[in-house]
Motif scaffolding. Structure first.
Motif, PDB file in Angstrom:
ATOM      1  N   TYR A  80       8.644 -33.068 -49.686  1.00 22.72           N
ATOM      2  CA  TYR A  80       9.179 -34.442 -49.411  1.00 22.72           C
ATOM      3  C   TYR A  80       9.259 -34.145 -47.797  1.00 22.72           C
ATOM      4  N   ALA A  81       9.580 -33.595 -47.467  1.00 23.67           N
ATOM      5  CA  ALA A  81       9.608 -33.171 -45.494  1.00 23.67           C
ATOM      6  C   ALA A  81       8.655 -33.260 -44.911  1.00 23.67           C
ATOM      7  N   ALA A  82       6.865 -33.083 -45.953  1.00 21.06           N
ATOM      8  CA  ALA A  82       5.423 -33.708 -45.233  1.00 21.06           C
ATOM      9  C   ALA A  82       5.370 -34.938 -45.287  1.00 21.06           C
ATOM     10  N   ASP A  83       6.500 -35.783 -46.670  1.00 23.74           N
ATOM     11  CA  ASP A  83       6.226 -37.328 -46.796  1.00 23.74           C
ATOM     12  C   ASP A  83       6.853 -38.067 -46.097  1.00 23.74           C
ATOM     13  N   LEU A  84       8.010 -36.953 -45.504  1.00 23.00           N
ATOM     14  CA  LEU A  84       9.315 -38.616 -45.273  1.00 23.00           C
ATOM     15  C   LEU A  84       8.699 -37.712 -43.835  1.00 23.00           C
TER      16      LEU A  84
ATOM     17  N   ILE B 294       9.625 -34.791 -41.728  1.00 25.12           N
ATOM     18  CA  ILE B 294      10.359 -34.145 -41.036  1.00 25.12           C
ATOM     19  C   ILE B 294      10.854 -32.673 -41.648  1.00 25.12           C
ATOM     20  N   ALA B 295      11.818 -32.134 -40.355  1.00 23.92           N
ATOM     21  CA  ALA B 295      11.584 -30.800 -41.070  1.00 23.92           C
ATOM     22  C   ALA B 295      12.007 -30.567 -42.777  1.00 23.92           C
ATOM     23  N   TYR B 296      11.289 -28.957 -42.719  1.00 24.32           N
ATOM     24  CA  TYR B 296      11.754 -28.152 -43.803  1.00 24.32           C
ATOM     25  C   TYR B 296      13.578 -28.293 -44.498  1.00 24.32           C
ATOM     26  N   ASN B 297      14.327 -27.715 -43.807  1.00 21.97           N
ATOM     27  CA  ASN B 297      15.314 -27.290 -43.544  1.00 21.97           C
ATOM     28  C   ASN B 297      16.040 -28.546 -44.069  1.00 21.97           C
ATOM     29  N   THR B 298      15.893 -29.772 -43.086  1.00 24.50           N
ATOM     30  CA  THR B 298      15.991 -30.649 -43.067  1.00 24.50           C
ATOM     31  C   THR B 298      17.100 -31.495 -45.366  1.00 24.50           C
ATOM     32  N   VAL B 299      15.733 -31.208 -45.586  1.00 21.89           N
ATOM     33  CA  VAL B 299      15.199 -31.584 -47.468  1.00 21.89           C
ATOM     34  C   VAL B 299      16.177 -30.416 -47.594  1.00 21.89           C
ATOM     35  N   SER B 300      15.746 -29.298 -47.366  1.00 26.71           N
ATOM     36  CA  SER B 300      16.560 -28.785 -48.211  1.00 26.71           C
ATOM     37  C   SER B 300      18.076 -28.396 -48.271  1.00 26.71           C
ATOM     38  N   LYS B 301      18.888 -28.731 -46.770  1.00 24.85           N
ATOM     39  CA  LYS B 301      20.270 -29.082 -46.617  1.00 24.85           C
ATOM     40  C   LYS B 301      20.476 -30.114 -47.239  1.00 24.85           C
ATOM     41  N   ALA B 302      19.742 -31.413 -47.467  1.00 28.96           N
ATOM     42  CA  ALA B 302      20.143 -32.701 -48.398  1.00 28.96           C
ATOM     43  C   ALA B 302      19.835 -32.221 -49.606  1.00 28.96           C
ATOM     44  N   TYR B 303      19.515 -31.503 -49.807  1.00 31.13           N
ATOM     45  CA  TYR B 303      19.537 -31.185 -52.207  1.00 31.13           C
ATOM     46  C   TYR B 303      20.070 -30.306 -52.584  1.00 31.13           C
ATOM     47  N   MET B 304      20.462 -29.011 -51.048  1.00 25.61           N
ATOM     48  CA  MET B 304      21.920 -28.297 -51.361  1.00 25.61           C
ATOM     49  C   MET B 304      23.072 -28.942 -51.541  1.00 25.61           C
TER      50      MET B 304
END
Length: 136
Positions: free
Chosen positions: A49-53, A55-65
């Protein structure tokens, strides 16, 4: 469990006061409640998701959390993140439907005919798309 769906197209609103992770969390919650992602569907990995969008890995991780905290998804260690089969997912969180209901009622109270409301929305969306393109 179902196969992973492709990452849907998503553009962040850079002018928004909402952090990117909140925008992503809200978009993903909408995709789940609208049925794009169904209960049991595996979400793309955080890294994908981070690569496709872009954006930073942590941004996606926080959204998933945030999605997990709110009951939209479940993480299965070693297997991935899956859409929950919860009441919230089946019925949606109701916020978007309530906004639409309020909007339609307001239009009717202003004297609009039901047939005119979709045209109004379409015109508004087109105007916003043009404004968005100008900002790029």
């Amino acid at each position: 469990m179902k196969a992973t769906k492709e990452t849907p197209i998503f553009e962040f609103d850079e002018s928004s006061d909402l952090p990117l992770w909140v925008q992503l969390r809200n978009r993903m919650a909408y995709l789940i409640t609208s049925g794009f992602y169904k209960p049991g569907d595996k979400l793309p990995t955080v890294r994908k998701y981070a690569a496709d969008l872009r954006i930073a890995y942590n941004t996606v991780s926080k959204a998933y959390m945030g999605l997990e905290r709110d009951g939209f998804v479940t993480t299965v260690r070693g297997s991935g993140v899956f859409v929950s089969d919860s009441e919230k997912v089946r019925e949606g969180d109701g916020r978007t439907a309530a906004l639409v209901d309020d909007f339609v009622k307001s239009c009717l109270e202003e004297g609009m005919a039901l047939d005119d409301i979709p045209r109004l929305v379409t015109a508004c969306v087109r105007r916003m798309e043009r404004e968005h393109e100008k900002q790029k």
